[in-house]
Motif scaffolding. Structure first.
Motif, mmCIF file in Angstrom:
data_model
loop_
_atom_site.group_PDB
_atom_site.id
_atom_site.type_symbol
_atom_site.label_atom_id
_atom_site.label_comp_id
_atom_site.label_asym_id
_atom_site.label_seq_id
_atom_site.Cartn_x
_atom_site.Cartn_y
_atom_site.Cartn_z
ATOM 1 N N GLU A 187 0.834 -1.206 0.000
ATOM 2 C CA GLU A 187 0.000 0.000 0.000
ATOM 3 C C GLU A 187 0.868 1.255 0.000
ATOM 4 N N LYS A 188 1.923 1.246 0.809
ATOM 5 C CA LYS A 188 2.802 2.418 0.887
ATOM 6 C C LYS A 188 3.498 2.692 -0.439
ATOM 7 N N ILE A 189 4.000 1.629 -1.065
ATOM 8 C CA ILE A 189 4.750 1.853 -2.299
ATOM 9 C C ILE A 189 3.816 2.178 -3.470
ATOM 10 N N MET A 190 2.585 1.695 -3.435
ATOM 11 C CA MET A 190 1.632 2.069 -4.474
ATOM 12 C C MET A 190 1.266 3.548 -4.374
ATOM 13 N N LEU A 191 1.235 4.070 -3.140
ATOM 14 C CA LEU A 191 1.000 5.502 -2.961
ATOM 15 C C LEU A 191 2.136 6.311 -3.571
ATOM 16 N N LYS A 192 3.379 5.883 -3.311
ATOM 17 C CA LYS A 192 4.531 6.574 -3.892
ATOM 18 C C LYS A 192 4.556 6.407 -5.410
ATOM 19 N N SER A 193 4.159 5.246 -5.876
ATOM 20 C CA SER A 193 4.112 5.012 -7.315
ATOM 21 C C SER A 193 3.140 5.969 -7.997
ATOM 22 N N ASP A 194 2.005 6.200 -7.343
ATOM 23 C CA ASP A 194 1.020 7.126 -7.901
ATOM 24 C C ASP A 194 1.588 8.545 -7.973
ATOM 25 N N LEU A 195 2.346 8.949 -6.942
ATOM 26 C CA LEU A 195 2.977 10.274 -6.967
ATOM 27 C C LEU A 195 3.984 10.373 -8.104
ATOM 28 N N TYR A 196 4.721 9.292 -8.320
ATOM 29 C CA TYR A 196 5.720 9.291 -9.380
ATOM 30 C C TYR A 196 5.075 9.365 -10.771
ATOM 31 N N ARG A 197 4.017 8.615 -10.945
ATOM 32 C CA ARG A 197 3.377 8.546 -12.261
ATOM 33 C C ARG A 197 2.573 9.802 -12.583
ATOM 34 N N ASN A 198 2.093 10.502 -11.559
ATOM 35 C CA ASN A 198 1.236 11.664 -11.779
ATOM 36 C C ASN A 198 1.945 12.955 -11.402
ATOM 37 N N GLN A 199 3.067 13.200 -12.056
ATOM 38 C CA GLN A 199 3.782 14.453 -11.877
ATOM 39 C C GLN A 199 3.123 15.547 -12.717
ATOM 40 N N GLU A 200 3.466 16.811 -12.385
ATOM 41 C CA GLU A 200 2.835 17.935 -13.075
ATOM 42 C C GLU A 200 3.199 17.972 -14.561
ATOM 43 N N ILE A 201 4.343 17.361 -14.889
ATOM 44 C CA ILE A 201 4.770 17.268 -16.279
ATOM 45 C C ILE A 201 5.602 16.002 -16.424
ATOM 46 N N ASN A 202 5.505 15.346 -17.564
ATOM 47 C CA ASN A 202 6.315 14.160 -17.808
ATOM 48 C C ASN A 202 7.793 14.504 -17.593
ATOM 49 N N PRO A 203 8.509 13.752 -16.720
ATOM 50 C CA PRO A 203 9.890 14.132 -16.389
ATOM 51 C C PRO A 203 10.831 14.137 -17.589
ATOM 52 N N MET A 204 10.592 13.287 -18.590
ATOM 53 C CA MET A 204 11.429 13.332 -19.789
ATOM 54 C C MET A 204 11.172 14.619 -20.567
ATOM 55 N N ASP A 205 9.901 15.005 -20.691
ATOM 56 C CA ASP A 205 9.582 16.272 -21.359
ATOM 57 C C ASP A 205 10.173 17.452 -20.597
ATOM 58 N N LYS A 206 10.164 17.346 -19.272
ATOM 59 C CA LYS A 206 10.730 18.407 -18.437
ATOM 60 C C LYS A 206 12.233 18.532 -18.673
ATOM 61 N N ALA A 207 12.924 17.395 -18.719
ATOM 62 C CA ALA A 207 14.369 17.412 -18.952
ATOM 63 C C ALA A 207 14.697 18.001 -20.321
ATOM 64 N N ILE A 208 13.962 17.568 -21.340
ATOM 65 C CA ILE A 208 14.209 18.067 -22.699
ATOM 66 C C ILE A 208 13.914 19.562 -22.784
ATOM 67 N N TYR A 209 12.839 20.005 -22.111
ATOM 68 C CA TYR A 209 12.503 21.438 -22.129
ATOM 69 C C TYR A 209 13.669 22.279 -21.612
ATOM 70 N N TRP A 210 14.248 21.868 -20.467
ATOM 71 C CA TRP A 210 15.311 22.675 -19.879
ATOM 72 C C TRP A 210 16.601 22.585 -20.676
ATOM 73 N N VAL A 211 16.862 21.453 -21.307
ATOM 74 C CA VAL A 211 18.018 21.356 -22.202
ATOM 75 C C VAL A 211 17.855 22.337 -23.360
ATOM 76 N N GLU A 212 16.684 22.352 -23.983
ATOM 77 C CA GLU A 212 16.436 23.260 -25.103
ATOM 78 C C GLU A 212 16.387 24.721 -24.647
ATOM 79 N N HIS A 213 15.971 24.937 -23.404
ATOM 80 C CA HIS A 213 15.944 26.285 -22.841
ATOM 81 C C HIS A 213 17.367 26.852 -22.780
ATOM 82 N N VAL A 214 18.320 26.034 -22.325
ATOM 83 C CA VAL A 214 19.714 26.482 -22.242
ATOM 84 C C VAL A 214 20.294 26.707 -23.637
ATOM 85 N N ILE A 215 19.939 25.839 -24.592
ATOM 86 C CA ILE A 215 20.411 26.020 -25.967
ATOM 87 C C ILE A 215 19.863 27.321 -26.542
#
Length: 565
Positions: free
Chosen positions: A421-449
């Motif tokens: 139950e505890k890890i499923m709660l954390k899993s839900d937090l991980y899966r439901n971030q405000e933005i997809n973490p890969m998209d977030k990483a790419i955004y900031w890479v392109e921001h610096v470029i």
């Protein structure tokens, strides 16, 4: 005409972000570290960027716009030092001695690599450089050689090294050193250890590690700026962390947490492993000690304990084991390499026995699989302690492991639904971030470029002297003012007492004040101060002063007024 201008601007902006040349430097000979860097560069390549990766490994499935520059020399070092890294009974000083020899050798192998030197001779220019920099800050000399702005990447979340370079606010009262195995709930002695170890690492960085990195720069990149200047030019840091796997802590705006971005990419499970998982009736325990420690490197006694425990279980066991395993129980399946992410997503996997590396911890949380942790070194004790504190893992000491302890841990997770139950709660937090973490990483890479850096996000804290950062200069100034004020007050009181003593001599006709009367004089002086502002005889009833003393004070008050007027 306006349409042409709009089209030209669109093409220019797209040209900045799409098809940029990006260099990645991930030289640590750890497959788990490479997987994280490779996931980011692969994601950038899929967005249309032309990426080049300097590392000891290569991409499994080549891509048209993804180029590998392999540092074979680093892998040779790993093979040479591998048995020493797997010494479970090594003391702190033995581990420190290993690090003292391994890291310098690794740094020289990176920068002296024939493939790296050949790459730099081409003189190519890049639009961005992303470097894993912990204890290899000289890697930013490569970024300077290709004339690219740099992004630093921390593969193990917030560390004392990242805090040192960014001056990120790190209150040691509740932010634990990532290498101690502490949580944010620390006792007094835990806080003592936390403060002492953190300041020790800062001193180590300042007096030993960075001067050594400067020597590497002087040797391999003689025209590069100083190591301090190179680090100051790093405007943005990507941090492999998320609140689900880390304690809440202050973060500067140029430190971007992107934890979980690498779990977006799934490899295919080999057919034999897929069949083993699908056919399991009671469920599967997945056992892996990571990419740096081979199963065969485990002490024979530990290995026998683990095998004897597995043989008595109703569960099936998938064990990442690189060699043949004699006397293997029927319910144990071994594999030299396992695609960990999709396996931890399989519904039949019930628990994960792990060393507690950050990559595996993230993947277990994402898949909702409780853990039995056996930490060894690095950030693993901290990851395991946090997982246990949050209720989805049990920590077992590998050196003190017994069949009973391991069996009890497996039974506890298998029968107590709280862990799931505890890890499923954390899993839900991980899966439901405000933005997809890969998209977030790419955004900031392109921001610096796009902006050729990110100075607008960088705190002044990273470039001011430590005495200013901790306000020691201000504290010293205020302390000096207080001391000067106290000295002046002391001399004024001393002078007034002398004047009072002289006036008492005049009134009483004595030649000098007796030492035995000092306390009486001080008492009279205190009353005198009151009388100076409130010269009312009615105060004698509140001050409880006898008539004779009151008469003397009143006469003294009149005399003092006469003198001062």
């Amino acid at each position: 005409m306006k349409l042409l201008i709009v089209l030209w601007l669109s093409v220019t902006i797209l040209g900045i972000c799409d098809g940029s040349k990006i260099l990645g430097i991930f030289p640590v000979p750890s497959k788990s570290h490479y997987i994280i860097g490779e996931a980011l560069l692969r994601g950038l390549a899929e967005k249309g960027h032309d990426v080049t990766m300097i590392s000891p490994y290569t991409l499994d499935k080549p891509m048209k716009n993804y180029t590998d520059i392999v540092v074979n020399e680093v892998l040779e070092l790993k093979e040479a030092y591998g048995p020493q890294m797997a010494e479970f009974n090594a003391t702190f000083f033995q581990k420190a001695n290993l690090s003292y020899h391994l890291f310098p050798a690794m740094n020289h192998a990176i920068h002296n690599s024939s493939n790296v030197r050949q790459f730099l001779k081409k003189g190519e220019k890049y639009d961005l450089c992303i470097a894993s920099f912990i204890i290899s800050e000289a890697s930013f000399g490569i970024c300077d050689s290709v004339q690219a702005p740099a992004i630093g990447m921390s593969l193990v979340g917030m560390t004392p090294f990242l805090s040192y370079h960014t001056n990120n606010p790190t209150p040691y009262s509740y932010v634990p050193n990532g290498f101690l195995g502490l949580t944010d709930e620390m006792s007094f002695w835990d806080r003592v250890k936390n403060v002492a170890s953190s300041y020790f690492i800062e001193a180590l960085m300042h007096f030993f590690l960075l001067p050594y990195q400067q020597k590497l720069l002087n040797t391999y990149y003689p025209n590069a700026p100083t190591i301090e200047k190179l680090m100051d030019n790093v405007d943005l840091y990507l941090m492999n962390s998320h609140t689900s796997t880390d304690f809440p802590k202050p973060l500067l705006p140029n430190i971007i947490p992107i934890g979980g971005f690498h779990v977006q990419i799934m490899d295919k499970i080999p057919e034999d492993i897929q069949n083993f998982l699908d056919k399991s009736q009671k469920g599967v325990i997945y056992f892996s000690m990571g990419s740096n420690i081979k199963g065969a490197d485990l002490d024979q006694g530990i290995r026998n304990t683990v095998l004897n425990t597995f043989a008595k279980l109703e569960y099936d066991v998938l064990w990442k084991f690189e060699e043949d395993l004699p006397n293997k129980p029927k319910n144990v399946h071994i594999a030299k390499w396992v695609p960990q992410r999709p396996i931890l997503m399989h519904p039949n996997v019930k628990m994960f026995i792990t060393h507690g590396g950050l990559g595996g911890t993230v993947e277990a949380i994402h898949g909702g699989v409780p853990m039995i942790c056996m930490p060894m070194f690095g950030d693993q004790p901290k990851n395991c302690a946090e997982s246990a504190q949050k209720g989805y893992a049990i920590v077992v000491d590998l050196l003190g492991i017994t069949e009973e302890k391991l069996t009890n841990a497996i039974k506890e997770i298998g029968t107590n639904p709280r862990y799931k139950e505890k890890i499923m709660l954390k899993s839900d937090l991980y899966r439901n971030q405000e933005i997809n973490p890969m998209d977030k990483a790419i955004y900031w890479v392109e921001h610096v470029i796009r902006h050729k850096g990110a100075k607008h996000l960088k705190s002044r804290a990273s470039s001011i002297p430590w005495c200013q950062y901790y306000l020691l200069d201000v504290a010293g100034f205020l302390l000096a003012i207080c001391l000067i004020g106290l000295c002046i007050t002391y001399f004024i009181i001393k002078l007034n007492l002398k004047v009072l003593c002289w006036m008492m001599q005049k009134i009483r006709g004595t030649k000098k004040c007796k030492n035995s009367g000092k306390h009486k004089i001080k008492s009279q002086f205190n009353v005198l101060i009151i009388l100076w502002y409130f010269p009312s005889r009615h105060f004698n009833e509140y001050l409880n002063v006898d008539e004779k003393l009151w008469f003397e004070i009143n006469e003294l008050h009149i005399s003092l007024k006469t003198i001062l007027n």
